[in-house]
Write a protein that holds these residues in place. Structure first.
Motif, PDB file in Angstrom:
ATOM      1  N   TRP A   1     -68.649  28.969  33.501  1.00 20.24           N
ATOM      2  CA  TRP A   1     -68.474  29.346  34.708  1.00 20.24           C
ATOM      3  C   TRP A   1     -67.322  28.200  35.592  1.00 20.24           C
ATOM      4  O   TRP A   1     -66.638  28.505  36.117  1.00 20.24           O
ATOM      5  CB  TRP A   1     -69.563  28.983  35.627  1.00 20.24           C
ATOM      6  CG  TRP A   1     -70.778  30.045  35.316  1.00 20.24           C
ATOM      7  CD1 TRP A   1     -71.925  29.983  34.722  1.00 20.24           C
ATOM      8  CD2 TRP A   1     -70.547  31.515  35.230  1.00 20.24           C
ATOM      9  NE1 TRP A   1     -72.803  31.009  34.558  1.00 20.24           N
ATOM     10  CE2 TRP A   1     -71.853  31.907  34.529  1.00 20.24           C
ATOM     11  CE3 TRP A   1     -69.515  32.448  35.379  1.00 20.24           C
ATOM     12  CZ2 TRP A   1     -72.190  33.431  34.459  1.00 20.24           C
ATOM     13  CZ3 TRP A   1     -69.816  33.762  35.092  1.00 20.24           C
ATOM     14  CH2 TRP A   1     -71.056  34.028  34.651  1.00 20.24           C
TER      15      TRP A   1
ATOM     16  N   LEU B   1     -68.578  33.772  42.652  1.00 16.11           N
ATOM     17  CA  LEU B   1     -69.744  33.924  41.788  1.00 16.11           C
ATOM     18  C   LEU B   1     -70.955  34.109  42.288  1.00 16.11           C
ATOM     19  O   LEU B   1     -71.455  33.014  43.280  1.00 16.11           O
ATOM     20  CB  LEU B   1     -69.660  32.858  40.751  1.00 16.11           C
ATOM     21  CG  LEU B   1     -70.935  32.807  39.670  1.00 16.11           C
ATOM     22  CD1 LEU B   1     -70.479  34.089  38.847  1.00 16.11           C
ATOM     23  CD2 LEU B   1     -70.917  31.506  38.845  1.00 16.11           C
TER      24      LEU B   1
ATOM     25  N   LEU C   1     -69.392  39.082  39.913  1.00 10.42           N
ATOM     26  CA  LEU C   1     -68.192  38.149  40.054  1.00 10.42           C
ATOM     27  C   LEU C   1     -67.072  39.180  40.960  1.00 10.42           C
ATOM     28  O   LEU C   1     -66.900  40.108  40.629  1.00 10.42           O
ATOM     29  CB  LEU C   1     -67.518  37.609  38.919  1.00 10.42           C
ATOM     30  CG  LEU C   1     -66.439  36.655  38.893  1.00 10.42           C
ATOM     31  CD1 LEU C   1     -67.184  35.335  39.212  1.00 10.42           C
ATOM     32  CD2 LEU C   1     -65.585  36.639  37.718  1.00 10.42           C
TER      33      LEU C   1
END
Length: 408
Positions: free
Chosen positions: A351, A362, A379
């Motif tokens: 991430w 996110l 996302l």
């Protein structure tokens, strides 16, 4: 639901608690509703049997009982001023029980129609008389006689269970009558619909919100891509380039007619296909509806001034529905549990690397176990135009091990 007296946020006059909204279901849609409602000053009570459900863990109150548990339903009614649902398979009978005492949106009848493909397609056919947008040719199969009388024109086709099918589940593609009979046996001879298989050019969805007064607002037409029956990607553009010629107005009118005929209150998603019909542009057909916020509308949290979840709160509480504004182009990637696995081994997505990309937002749903095909998060990439958003989303997808999607 009358909606005549709005359920305002903040403290309840004469009570020692804030106004409380209820949610049947504890999944990620409920979790995002909880966040939106709490931001607006409401408390939220969630009824879901899973003690670690995503929405239950975020809510002010989690009633951990079954959806038809009398004590649980009584507690939800006691605590809440109004109640909604976060998925369509909540028993309609439970919603009927709740609606006898509290405003429930969407109402039990609308949810019951969405739960049964036979009722849903019958509703679409009725609306098509006014909108011209019909479902794919279909027939109900409820017994052996109906199976034997299936018209030849519906084959090849797709056999779908009338109830409890979602994300590609309960569906079997068939080429001929022999395969149709085998497929019905494989589905345990439950009531089904057989749809004629059509050549698809594109998939779209419309998300609208409708109030008890009949007022409705909507988001722009969204283009979707599915893999294995599960939504993978949604694109939307303020300039309209994510939609094909003339589909937006036609789809919006059809979705509004479908909602109005149900006297619908709440957020509704209607999915459409553009199919080949021998013309240069193709033809729009309606596929199915979801009586709740939808995966294809998750981008609204980051790309719009009012998200689909805030509109769900407003519709439930009887507050004004303002037309949402899409201020950025957006691409939404559905993050399935597959991203947490590589070559059969557990794998932690990078991430930190993904978040170096511009315009990336996110959202993880707090689920404690990643499994292939399970929706773990999404996302959203926002940008000034769709090509920029798409380029960043392609890069993120590559780093996450997700396949690219075609653009036409």
């Amino acid at each position: 639901m009358s909606g005549a007296i709005p359920i305002l946020p903040g403290p309840v006059p004469g009570a020692s608690r804030p106004a409380t909204l209820g949610v049947m279901g504890g999944g990620q849609l409920g979790r995002m509703f909880v966040h939106a409602a709490q931001t607006m000053g409401y408390a939220v009570a969630v009824l879901d049997p899973d003690p670690v459900s995503p929405a239950g863990r975020a809510a002010d109150v989690h009633i951990a009982t079954g959806y038809e548990d009398e004590a649980g339903l009584a507690q939800l009614m006691q605590r809440c001023e109004a109640i909604t649902t976060e998925f369509e398979n909540v028993p309609a009978a439970a919603l009927t029980t709740l609606a006898a005492q509290r405003p429930v949106a969407p109402g039990p009848h609308a949810v019951a129609v969405a739960q049964d493909r036979i009722a849903e397609k019958t509703h679409f056919d009725r609306c098509a008389a006014h909108t011209g947008v019909a479902p794919a040719p279909w027939v109900a199969i409820t017994n052996a006689e109906a199976l034997a009388q299936v018209p030849d024109r519906l084959l090849p086709g797709i056999l779908k269970t009338a109830r409890l099918g979602y994300d590609g589940k309960g569906q079997i593609s068939v080429e001929d009558r022999a395969q149709l009979a085998q497929a019905w046996d494989a589905l345990h001879r439950v009531p089904c619909v057989l749809e004629q298989r059509l050549a698809l050019r594109a998939e779209y969805s419309v998300i609208l919100a409708r109030g008890a007064d009949g007022q409705s607002v909507h988001y722009p037409l969204q283009r979707n891509w599915h893999r294995n029956g599960i939504l993978a990607v949604t694109e939307v553009d303020p300039n309209g380039s994510a939609a094909g010629p003339d589909w937006a107005a036609q789809a919006m009118a059809a979705a509004e007619a479908i909602a109005a005929a149900l006297h619908y209150v709440g957020v509704l998603c209607v999915e459409f296909f553009v199919v080949d019909d021998g013309s240069s542009t193709g033809r729009l057909v309606v596929n199915e509806m979801a009586p709740r916020p939808h995966n294809s509308g998750h981008y609204t949290i980051d790309a719009c001034d009012v998200s689909q979840f805030e509109l769900q709160v407003r519709a439930l509480a009887g507050l004004p529905l303002t037309a949402p504004r899409l201020h950025s182009a957006a691409v939404m990637l559905n993050l399935l549990g597959d991203c947490w696995w590589r070559d059969g081994q557990p794998h932690s997505p990078d991430w930190a690397r993904v978040l170096t990309l511009p315009g990336v937002h996110l959202h993880l749903y707090g689920k404690l176990q990643a499994r292939p095909g399970r929706k773990m998060g999404h996302l959203t990439v926002t940008a000034t135009d769709l090509p920029r958003a798409r380029a960043v989303a392609w890069q993120a997808a590559q780093w996450l091990g997700m396949a690219p999607w075609p653009v036409s």
